[in-house]
Write a protein that holds these residues in place. Sequence first.
Motif, PDB file in Angstrom:
ATOM      1  N   ARG A  56       0.822  -1.198   0.000  1.00 28.46           N
ATOM      2  CA  ARG A  56       0.000   0.000   0.000  1.00 28.46           C
ATOM      3  C   ARG A  56       0.864   1.261   0.000  1.00 28.46           C
ATOM      4  NH1 ARG A  56      -4.859  -1.256   4.380  1.00 28.46           N
ATOM      5  NH2 ARG A  56      -6.121  -2.554   2.982  1.00 28.46           N
ATOM      6  N   VAL A  57       0.349   2.311  -0.621  1.00 29.19           N
ATOM      7  CA  VAL A  57       1.000   3.613  -0.571  1.00 29.19           C
ATOM      8  C   VAL A  57       1.012   4.086   0.875  1.00 29.19           C
ATOM      9  CG1 VAL A  57       0.812   6.026  -1.290  1.00 29.19           C
ATOM     10  CG2 VAL A  57       0.277   4.184  -2.903  1.00 29.19           C
ATOM     11  N   HIS A  65       1.308   7.291   2.074  1.00 27.02           N
ATOM     12  CA  HIS A  65       0.401   8.433   2.196  1.00 27.02           C
ATOM     13  C   HIS A  65       0.328   9.149   0.856  1.00 27.02           C
ATOM     14  CE1 HIS A  65      -1.720  11.883   3.679  1.00 27.02           C
ATOM     15  NE2 HIS A  65      -0.696  12.702   3.580  1.00 27.02           N
ATOM     16  N   ASP A  66      -0.855   9.573   0.485  1.00 27.98           N
ATOM     17  CA  ASP A  66      -1.066  10.366  -0.720  1.00 27.98           C
ATOM     18  C   ASP A  66      -2.154  11.382  -0.402  1.00 27.98           C
ATOM     19  OD1 ASP A  66      -1.711  11.498  -3.138  1.00 27.98           O
ATOM     20  OD2 ASP A  66      -1.740   9.619  -4.252  1.00 27.98           O
ATOM     21  N   GLU A 104      -7.783   0.832  -4.140  1.00 28.64           N
ATOM     22  CA  GLU A 104      -6.600   1.606  -3.793  1.00 28.64           C
ATOM     23  C   GLU A 104      -6.860   2.431  -2.532  1.00 28.64           C
ATOM     24  OE1 GLU A 104      -3.459   4.791  -5.795  1.00 28.64           O
ATOM     25  OE2 GLU A 104      -5.400   4.396  -6.737  1.00 28.64           O
ATOM     26  N   GLN A 105      -5.992   2.269  -1.561  1.00 27.01           N
ATOM     27  CA  GLN A 105      -6.124   3.003  -0.316  1.00 27.01           C
ATOM     28  C   GLN A 105      -4.740   3.159   0.293  1.00 27.01           C
ATOM     29  OE1 GLN A 105      -7.506   5.485   1.487  1.00 27.01           O
ATOM     30  NE2 GLN A 105      -9.296   4.495   0.590  1.00 27.01           N
ATOM     31  N   THR A 106      -4.582   4.111   1.220  1.00 28.40           N
ATOM     32  CA  THR A 106      -3.273   4.341   1.823  1.00 28.40           C
ATOM     33  C   THR A 106      -3.246   3.874   3.263  1.00 28.40           C
ATOM     34  OG1 THR A 106      -3.699   6.545   2.755  1.00 28.40           O
ATOM     35  CG2 THR A 106      -3.153   6.434   0.404  1.00 28.40           C
ATOM     36  N   THR A 107      -2.045   3.625   3.761  1.00 27.93           N
ATOM     37  CA  THR A 107      -1.902   3.190   5.148  1.00 27.93           C
ATOM     38  C   THR A 107      -2.340   4.277   6.112  1.00 27.93           C
ATOM     39  OG1 THR A 107      -0.126   1.641   4.625  1.00 27.93           O
ATOM     40  CG2 THR A 107      -0.237   2.444   6.890  1.00 27.93           C
ATOM     41  N   ASN A 110      -4.555   6.556   5.698  1.00 27.65           N
ATOM     42  CA  ASN A 110      -6.015   6.673   5.713  1.00 27.65           C
ATOM     43  C   ASN A 110      -6.673   5.642   6.618  1.00 27.65           C
ATOM     44  OD1 ASN A 110      -6.019   8.871   4.070  1.00 27.65           O
ATOM     45  ND2 ASN A 110      -6.782   7.825   2.244  1.00 27.65           N
TER      46      ASN A 110
END
Length: 222
Positions: free
Chosen positions: A150-151, A153-154, A173-176, A178
């Motif tokens: 996972r990304v 942060h975006d 698609e999700q970020t850590t 979040n």
Amino acid sequence: MAAKTMRKAEELVEKAMKGNDASHDDWHVWRVRDLALSIAREEGLSSSSDSMEIVELAALLHDIGDYKYLRDPSEEKLVETFLDEEGIEETKKTKILTIINGMGFKDELAGLALCESLPEFGIVQDADRLDAIGAIGIARCFTFGGSRNRVLHDPEIKPRTELTKEQYIKKEEQTTINHFHEKLLKLKKLMKTEAGRRRAEKRHKFMEEYLKEFYEEWEGST
């Protein structure tokens, strides 16, 4: 009998969770078991050996067959098979399976609440959620995110609000980062026991302080 069963349960945990990443390994289970027993004593359940056995077995077995780590559909039946083989009486077995099958965050999103009729449920759920927040919770969150590539942060990807069960488990698609906003920062208010709420206060505050520092460093302001 109980001690022998607990040892066999520990062995099953070690075997079934061997291939998991460190966010959901046997160390997680041992921490949840210890927290659950401690909360149970604070909540006055120690006078009932049956309740303490239900709490300990549910805590030990709660992540076996977790949908996030299923390698084979047969793993979904490992816990029930184990309880049958150990001769756990039907009433206890039903309570243990009810706790395990209903304690996930996704189930709360679906509106399921079992605590009022089953005090052991709230205790085990609180213990599991306490391990998801605070210093260890932060470490587990990034470990899991890394294991799924996972990304980190975006800023362009905003946390999802008013999540449903289906949205929560959907592999989009999700970020850590979040995940803190979508789940972890909500757990303090979802604690079912007084003992759980007391413990959650400190852990929640630590996460808030961590995120504040994270965003400041991300933006280059500190």
